[in-house]
Design a protein around this motif. Structure first.
Motif, PDB file in Angstrom:
ATOM      1  N   TYR A  63       1.039  -1.375  -0.115  1.00  0.00           N
ATOM      2  CA  TYR A  63       0.099   0.007  -0.003  1.00  0.00           C
ATOM      3  C   TYR A  63       0.272   1.502   0.116  1.00  0.00           C
ATOM      4  N   ALA A  64      -0.140   2.384  -0.122  1.00  0.00           N
ATOM      5  CA  ALA A  64       0.928   3.878  -0.408  1.00  0.00           C
ATOM      6  C   ALA A  64      -0.127   5.026  -0.258  1.00  0.00           C
ATOM      7  N   THR A  65       0.418   5.885   0.245  1.00  0.00           N
ATOM      8  CA  THR A  65      -0.412   6.751   0.407  1.00  0.00           C
ATOM      9  C   THR A  65      -0.946   7.712  -0.758  1.00  0.00           C
ATOM     10  N   MET A  66      -1.804   8.547  -0.753  1.00  0.00           N
ATOM     11  CA  MET A  66      -2.172   9.556  -2.081  1.00  0.00           C
ATOM     12  C   MET A  66      -3.389  10.062  -1.553  1.00  0.00           C
ATOM     13  N   GLN A  67      -3.566  11.490  -1.918  1.00  0.00           N
ATOM     14  CA  GLN A  67      -4.188  12.468  -1.022  1.00  0.00           C
ATOM     15  C   GLN A  67      -5.219  12.826  -2.223  1.00  0.00           C
ATOM     16  N   VAL A  68      -6.292  14.085  -1.720  1.00  0.00           N
ATOM     17  CA  VAL A  68      -7.317  13.855  -2.538  1.00  0.00           C
ATOM     18  C   VAL A  68      -8.102  15.038  -2.240  1.00  0.00           C
ATOM     19  N   SER A 115     -10.054  16.287 -12.002  1.00  0.00           N
ATOM     20  CA  SER A 115     -11.322  15.661 -11.967  1.00  0.00           C
ATOM     21  C   SER A 115     -11.287  14.420 -12.462  1.00  0.00           C
ATOM     22  N   GLN A 116     -10.563  13.157 -11.331  1.00  0.00           N
ATOM     23  CA  GLN A 116     -10.206  12.201 -11.852  1.00  0.00           C
ATOM     24  C   GLN A 116     -11.354  11.732 -11.260  1.00  0.00           C
ATOM     25  N   THR A 117     -12.169  11.184 -11.424  1.00  0.00           N
ATOM     26  CA  THR A 117     -13.310  10.128 -11.420  1.00  0.00           C
ATOM     27  C   THR A 117     -12.681   8.733 -10.416  1.00  0.00           C
ATOM     28  N   PHE A 118     -13.544   8.493  -8.868  1.00  0.00           N
ATOM     29  CA  PHE A 118     -13.811   7.392  -9.009  1.00  0.00           C
ATOM     30  C   PHE A 118     -14.424   7.075  -7.823  1.00  0.00           C
ATOM     31  N   ALA A 119     -14.814   5.644  -7.138  1.00  0.00           N
ATOM     32  CA  ALA A 119     -16.363   5.247  -6.215  1.00  0.00           C
ATOM     33  C   ALA A 119     -16.016   6.042  -5.140  1.00  0.00           C
ATOM     34  N   LEU A 120     -17.143   6.314  -4.621  1.00  0.00           N
ATOM     35  CA  LEU A 120     -16.768   6.746  -2.693  1.00  0.00           C
ATOM     36  C   LEU A 120     -17.445   6.361  -2.121  1.00  0.00           C
ATOM     37  N   ILE A 121     -16.856   4.982  -1.022  1.00  0.00           N
ATOM     38  CA  ILE A 121     -18.029   3.371  -0.998  1.00  0.00           C
ATOM     39  C   ILE A 121     -18.829   4.395   0.022  1.00  0.00           C
ATOM     40  N   ASP A 122     -19.855   3.887   0.528  1.00  0.00           N
ATOM     41  CA  ASP A 122     -20.877   4.403   1.590  1.00  0.00           C
ATOM     42  C   ASP A 122     -21.393   2.783   2.315  1.00  0.00           C
ATOM     43  N   ASP A 123     -20.646   1.591   1.836  1.00  0.00           N
ATOM     44  CA  ASP A 123     -20.767   0.032   2.283  1.00  0.00           C
ATOM     45  C   ASP A 123     -20.007  -0.341   1.852  1.00  0.00           C
ATOM     46  N   PHE A 124     -18.803  -1.472   2.786  1.00  0.00           N
ATOM     47  CA  PHE A 124     -18.189  -2.026   3.174  1.00  0.00           C
ATOM     48  C   PHE A 124     -18.568  -3.373   3.456  1.00  0.00           C
ATOM     49  N   THR A 130     -10.124  15.911  -7.467  1.00  0.00           N
ATOM     50  CA  THR A 130      -8.645  16.290  -7.095  1.00  0.00           C
ATOM     51  C   THR A 130      -7.999  15.032  -6.996  1.00  0.00           C
ATOM     52  N   VAL A 131      -6.901  14.031  -7.437  1.00  0.00           N
ATOM     53  CA  VAL A 131      -6.483  13.048  -6.584  1.00  0.00           C
ATOM     54  C   VAL A 131      -4.864  12.726  -6.867  1.00  0.00           C
ATOM     55  N   THR A 132      -3.692  13.758  -5.975  1.00  0.00           N
ATOM     56  CA  THR A 132      -2.369  13.827  -5.568  1.00  0.00           C
ATOM     57  C   THR A 132      -1.708  12.639  -5.655  1.00  0.00           C
ATOM     58  N   LEU A 133      -0.440  12.107  -6.518  1.00  0.00           N
ATOM     59  CA  LEU A 133       0.193  10.656  -6.244  1.00  0.00           C
ATOM     60  C   LEU A 133       1.392  11.482  -6.089  1.00  0.00           C
ATOM     61  N   ALA A 134       2.077  10.800  -4.920  1.00  0.00           N
ATOM     62  CA  ALA A 134       3.444  10.800  -4.795  1.00  0.00           C
ATOM     63  C   ALA A 134       3.984  12.647  -4.584  1.00  0.00           C
ATOM     64  N   ASP A 135       3.125  12.940  -3.748  1.00  0.00           N
ATOM     65  CA  ASP A 135       3.220  14.541  -3.869  1.00  0.00           C
ATOM     66  C   ASP A 135       3.450  15.359  -4.558  1.00  0.00           C
ATOM     67  N   THR A 136       3.437  14.994  -5.759  1.00  0.00           N
ATOM     68  CA  THR A 136       4.115  16.065  -6.842  1.00  0.00           C
ATOM     69  C   THR A 136       3.051  15.777  -8.144  1.00  0.00           C
ATOM     70  N   ILE A 137       1.900  14.601  -8.810  1.00  0.00           N
ATOM     71  CA  ILE A 137       1.528  14.948  -9.141  1.00  0.00           C
ATOM     72  C   ILE A 137      -0.015  14.971  -9.251  1.00  0.00           C
ATOM     73  N   ALA A 138      -0.469  16.146  -9.464  1.00  0.00           N
ATOM     74  CA  ALA A 138      -2.046  16.463  -9.872  1.00  0.00           C
ATOM     75  C   ALA A 138      -3.099  15.940 -10.857  1.00  0.00           C
ATOM     76  N   THR A 152     -13.235  21.046  -5.095  1.00  0.00           N
ATOM     77  CA  THR A 152     -13.037  20.846  -6.188  1.00  0.00           C
ATOM     78  C   THR A 152     -13.587  19.401  -6.379  1.00  0.00           C
ATOM     79  N   PHE A 153     -15.240  18.785  -4.999  1.00  0.00           N
ATOM     80  CA  PHE A 153     -15.793  17.521  -5.380  1.00  0.00           C
ATOM     81  C   PHE A 153     -16.397  18.090  -6.866  1.00  0.00           C
ATOM     82  N   GLU A 154     -16.796  16.798  -7.219  1.00  0.00           N
ATOM     83  CA  GLU A 154     -18.205  16.944  -8.283  1.00  0.00           C
ATOM     84  C   GLU A 154     -18.730  15.686  -8.275  1.00  0.00           C
ATOM     85  N   ARG A 155     -20.384  15.506  -8.070  1.00  0.00           N
ATOM     86  CA  ARG A 155     -20.477  14.271  -8.733  1.00  0.00           C
ATOM     87  C   ARG A 155     -21.123  13.850  -9.292  1.00  0.00           C
TER      88      ARG A 155
END
Length: 186
Positions: free
Chosen positions: A57-62, A145-154, A134-142, A108-111
């Motif tokens: 695993y790694a870290t990312m920022q959103v 408007s990256q699409t991803f899933a926001l989960i309510d139920d695991f 906005t999704v940021t990887l390795a603290d240098t790549i932003a 910057t959040f969009e539904r």
């Protein structure tokens, strides 16, 4: 494409080869202000080993401002998914509490308006919705408007998710869109 030892992730040469641009630096907010439930202290460019030869695993920022997450790399999918702040079935708060994304804190959040689930209606492992931010990887790549899933139920993942150290999944499959989106934003 040939890489030299100086082409470590995040270096200008590596970004040039991948066709990516460097993120503009912004002042960091305290993790508490960003809605982080647990501080992330490991280096952002270092891959962490959870179980040797099994899970990485790694870290990312959103978001804007950034909220930090531990994500597991998944070479079998191309999806990114994270727990939402409203997730009530996201594991135990006493065991490996999860960082949850709070869309209200991000400017910057969009539904997207499309439901997300893995599996069929009766056996879905995760349930949520597609969103963009906005999704940021390795603290240098932003990537804006990256699409991803926001989960309510695991619920469908059972104890397996509750016992892990990661918050979400970062899909590295062949159809992954994040690198393509990063290139298009130049």
């Amino acid at each position: 494409m040939e890489m030299s030892s100086g082409d470590a992730p995040g270096t200008p040469e590596r970004r040039r080869i991948l066709g990516l641009k460097k993120k503009k630096k912004s002042p960091k907010k305290s993790k508490k202000e960003n809605g982080i439930t647990e501080p992330i202290t490991e280096p952002k460019e270092e891959v962490q080993v959870q179980i040797p030869n099994a899970r990485y695993y790694a870290t990312m920022q959103v978001g804007t401002p950034e909220q930090g997450f531990r994500v597991i790399y998944d070479s079998g999918s191309s999806d990114i998914w994270l727990p939402s702040k409203d997730c009530t079935k996201c594991g135990s708060s006493a065991i490996n509490a999860k960082n949850k994304f709070d869309e209200d804190l991000s400017g910057t959040f969009e539904r997207v308006g499309t439901d997300y689930s893995i599996g069929d209606e009766s056996t879905s492992a995760v349930i949520g919705e597609y969103v963009k931010d906005t999704v940021t990887l390795a603290d240098t790549i932003a990537v804006e408007s990256q699409t991803f899933a926001l989960i309510d139920d695991f619920t469908g993942m059972g104890e397996a998710y509750a016992r892990t150290l990661y918050d979400g999944v970062f899909g590295l499959g062949l159809t992954a869109t994040i690198l393509q989106n990063a290139r298009e934003q130049e």
